[in-house]
Structures are given as C-alpha cells and as structure tokens.
Design a protein around this motif. Structure first.
Motif, PDB file in Angstrom:
ATOM      1  N   GLU A 288     104.953 -51.785  76.494  1.00 50.17           N
ATOM      2  CA  GLU A 288     105.417 -52.149  75.130  1.00 50.17           C
ATOM      3  C   GLU A 288     106.043 -50.813  74.556  1.00 50.17           C
ATOM      4  O   GLU A 288     107.104 -50.915  73.847  1.00 50.17           O
ATOM      5  CB  GLU A 288     104.493 -52.758  74.440  1.00 50.17           C
ATOM      6  N   MET A 289     105.370 -49.797  74.818  1.00 53.94           N
ATOM      7  CA  MET A 289     105.736 -48.428  73.994  1.00 53.94           C
ATOM      8  C   MET A 289     107.021 -48.173  74.639  1.00 53.94           C
ATOM      9  O   MET A 289     107.752 -47.681  73.629  1.00 53.94           O
ATOM     10  CB  MET A 289     104.428 -47.376  74.287  1.00 53.94           C
ATOM     11  N   ARG A 291     109.429 -49.745  75.946  1.00 54.90           N
ATOM     12  CA  ARG A 291     110.563 -50.869  75.438  1.00 54.90           C
ATOM     13  C   ARG A 291     111.045 -50.499  74.156  1.00 54.90           C
ATOM     14  O   ARG A 291     112.259 -50.478  73.757  1.00 54.90           O
ATOM     15  CB  ARG A 291     109.843 -52.209  75.687  1.00 54.90           C
ATOM     16  N   LYS A 292     110.136 -50.142  73.250  1.00 57.39           N
ATOM     17  CA  LYS A 292     110.162 -49.811  71.983  1.00 57.39           C
ATOM     18  C   LYS A 292     111.067 -48.424  71.936  1.00 57.39           C
ATOM     19  O   LYS A 292     112.082 -48.255  71.176  1.00 57.39           O
ATOM     20  CB  LYS A 292     109.186 -49.803  71.016  1.00 57.39           C
ATOM     21  N   GLY A 295     114.659 -48.883  73.121  1.00 58.68           N
ATOM     22  CA  GLY A 295     115.475 -49.954  72.614  1.00 58.68           C
ATOM     23  C   GLY A 295     115.986 -51.130  73.345  1.00 58.68           C
ATOM     24  O   GLY A 295     116.986 -51.666  73.202  1.00 58.68           O
ATOM     25  N   ASN A 296     114.857 -51.645  74.150  1.00 60.23           N
ATOM     26  CA  ASN A 296     115.185 -52.787  75.144  1.00 60.23           C
ATOM     27  C   ASN A 296     115.720 -53.883  74.294  1.00 60.23           C
ATOM     28  O   ASN A 296     114.977 -54.385  73.362  1.00 60.23           O
ATOM     29  CB  ASN A 296     114.100 -53.096  75.833  1.00 60.23           C
ATOM     30  N   ALA A 299     113.447 -56.837  73.092  1.00 63.29           N
ATOM     31  CA  ALA A 299     112.354 -56.428  72.201  1.00 63.29           C
ATOM     32  C   ALA A 299     112.556 -56.915  70.699  1.00 63.29           C
ATOM     33  O   ALA A 299     111.987 -57.215  69.943  1.00 63.29           O
ATOM     34  CB  ALA A 299     111.863 -54.824  72.219  1.00 63.29           C
ATOM     35  N   THR A 300     114.071 -56.701  70.621  1.00 57.60           N
ATOM     36  CA  THR A 300     114.679 -57.123  69.161  1.00 57.60           C
ATOM     37  C   THR A 300     115.004 -58.482  69.184  1.00 57.60           C
ATOM     38  O   THR A 300     115.469 -58.919  67.862  1.00 57.60           O
ATOM     39  CB  THR A 300     115.635 -56.013  68.990  1.00 57.60           C
TER      40      THR A 300
END
Length: 340
Positions: A288-289, A291-292, A295-296, A299-300
């Motif tokens: 998760e870290m 991915r953030k 900027g995957n 994730a947004t």
C-alpha cells in the motif's frame, strides 16, 4: 552490583553486639557473635571459602544446615546474603546475618521448606579460605563438574527470574569451558564439555532474550549453531530474536527448519503461525505504501486520473501551440525578407 561496607565490618568486629547494615538499606544486617582473627584474614573475591552454615526462618524453623559448605566467593554460587557477608568475615569469626527475601530465595521461595518472600537468619562461621584452583591444571572431569555447577546456578537464577545473575553464572561456566588447558582430555570428556557449552549458550540466549538484548542473544544462538546446526532450541530462539527485530522474512525459514526437525512441537507451530500472519500484514502495508508513493492509478480511481493529468496536459498543449506559432512567424519573416 551490591557492595558490602568495608568500614562497617571493622566496627562490627570491635563491638560484637553492634548490628552492621551491610548495604545501607536495612535489608541485610550482620552481627558478630564470636570475633575472628583480624581484618587481614578476611577472604578475597575469587577464593574458595568454607563456612559452617545454619539457616532458619523467622519462626525458628531450620531450613538448611551444612558443617562445611565450600563455594567461590563473589561468583554468586550461594545466596546473595551469604556471598556478600562472608566477604566481611574474619577467619574463625561467627556471625549472625538477617536478610530480606530479596537476597535469599526471593518471591519464588524454595519448595518445599522456604515459602515465597521469606526472610532468613543465617548463622555463619568462616572456617577457611584458599585460592581457587588453576583452570589450566583441571582434569577433564574436574572442569566438567565445575562448569556444570556454574550452569546449574545460572538455572536457579533463571527460575527466580533474575536474568542478570543467570547471565553472570552462564558466563562464568563458559569461561571455565573455554580456558586453555595443560591437561589432555579424552574424546568423551571433550564431547561432554561441548555438550555443557551448548547448554550454557542456549540458556544464555534465553536469558538475553528475556532482557531484550537481541544482538547478544543472536550471537549466542549462532555460536550454538556453529557446533550443532540442527539444534532445535537455538533455531527456535534465533527465529524469535529475528522476529522481535522485525526480520520476518529471515525468521520464518529458520522456524520452518526447527519445525521440520520436530514436527510435533506446538510452541514452534504457534510461533511460526504468528510470524506468517505478521509477515503477510507487513507485506500488505508495504504494498500500500509503495502504491501511494508511485501514484498507482488503481489507488486513486478514474476521477483522479483526469484530475492528475489536467495540471500537466493543458500547460504542455499551450506550450506546443505557442512554439508552433512562434516558429511559423519566424519562417514567414524569412520568406518576406528573401522576396525583398
């Protein structure tokens, strides 16, 4: 770390009726009953001393009597109350020692005759003192017996949850085993010494782990595994140390190796299951870290994509358009100039 008062000992010898507060806390007191042969005859740390001992509870019950108890002074081979106070005895002196449970058998007591948190009164007579034997001259049997006595004393302190003193005793045992020798040992004696060494290192690692001394515990485990790569206790404790340091990726294969050697061990099963879950949770957090950080898009979501591209796409379009217009203007100027 407790140190008896040297000055107070002299005062007690002058007045047999005076109680000496050995540590200044009121928890350990000594009174001379029969004066000795002078301050110069007091034993030194590291010497083997022999005493006559009688230990009683507050109700007068005798829990121990030994006409000739021999131990190494300062090595914590006996009750702390005895180890501390014998340093203040003169040769031939008989003294009464009143000690809080802290310096005797503590909160655990000693089954079946010493209850938990029991104070003791010790009557002690110093019979003799001599230099400890030279470790280099000990036979294989003598060295094994001495190392085992120190190891068993460490086990006693471990059971009392006094891990610092346990470590001290295991260290002394390892020093005995590791000392050079001028005597040849038989193969059986060598094997037995190695067995005692492995036991001491394993117990040392357990004590260090209790005190959160992870690097020291890891070193002790590795020393065991150098001699016995398949030692289950060392593998298990090494896995626990690595787990405590957050090194789940390294800890899991080590615990699996231990479990392979002893598949029915429920303790290893439980620890391994716990680590596998922690490792999975750790990987999820890391995923998760990352991915953030990267900027995957997943994730947004879709709305975010337009929003993310908007600040960059519009300025680049304007830039390319402006550049094209500028180049066109330059080209037109060149053409006009050429015609003129």
């Amino acid at each position: 770390d407790a140190q008896p008062s040297e000055q107070g000992g002299g005062e007690a010898a002058e007045d047999p009726q005076e109680w000496l507060d050995v540590l200044g806390s009121g928890l350990l007191k000594k009174k001379t009953l029969v004066p000795g042969q002078g301050v110069d005859t007091r034993p030194r740390k590291g010497q083997d001393v022999t005493v006559r001992l009688k230990a009683t509870l507050e109700d007068g019950s005798v829990v121990e009597e030994n006409p000739a108890l021999t131990f190494t002074l300062g090595d914590c081979d006996v009750l702390q109350a005895l180890d501390l106070c014998v340093q203040l005895l003169e040769m031939g002196e008989t003294a009464l020692i009143v000690s809080d449970a802290k310096y005797c058998y503590g909160a655990q007591g000693r089954s079946p005759d010493v209850p938990p948190n029991a104070a003791l009164t010790l009557e002690v007579e110093l019979l003799g003192a001599r230099d400890a034997p030279d470790l280099e001259l000990l036979s294989g049997k003598e060295k094994i017996e001495l190392a085992n006595r120190k190891r068993e004393r460490g086990n006693f302190f471990y059971q009392q949850a006094d891990y610092v003193l346990a470590i001290n005793s295991y260290d002394i045992a390892l020093k005995v085993i590791g000392s050079s020798s001028k005597v040849d040992f038989s193969p059986d004696e060598e094997a037995e010494l190695l067995d005692v060494k492995v036991k001491c290192l394993n117990n040392l690692a357990a004590s260090q782990l209790k005190l959160d001394h992870y690097e020291a515990a890891l070193k002790s485990c590795n020393l065991v595994l150098e001699h016995q790569p398949g030692n289950i206790k060392a593998l298990f404790r090494k896995g626990k140390v690595l787990a405590q340091q957050g090194e789940y990726r390294e800890a899991i294969p080590i615990l699996k190796a231990a479990l392979k050697l002893e598949p029915s061990n429920k303790t290893i099963h439980a620890e391994l299951s716990k680590l596998v879950k922690k490792h999975a949770d750790q990987k999820n957090v890391e995923t998760e870290m990352y991915r953030k950080m990267l900027g995957n898009p997943r994730a947004t979501g879709a709305p975010g994509k337009c929003k993310d591209k908007l600040p960059w796409s519009i300025p680049w379009k304007w830039l390319f358009g402006a550049t094209a217009i500028a180049l066109g203007g330059v080209a037109l100027s060149v053409v006009i100039a050429a015609r003129n």
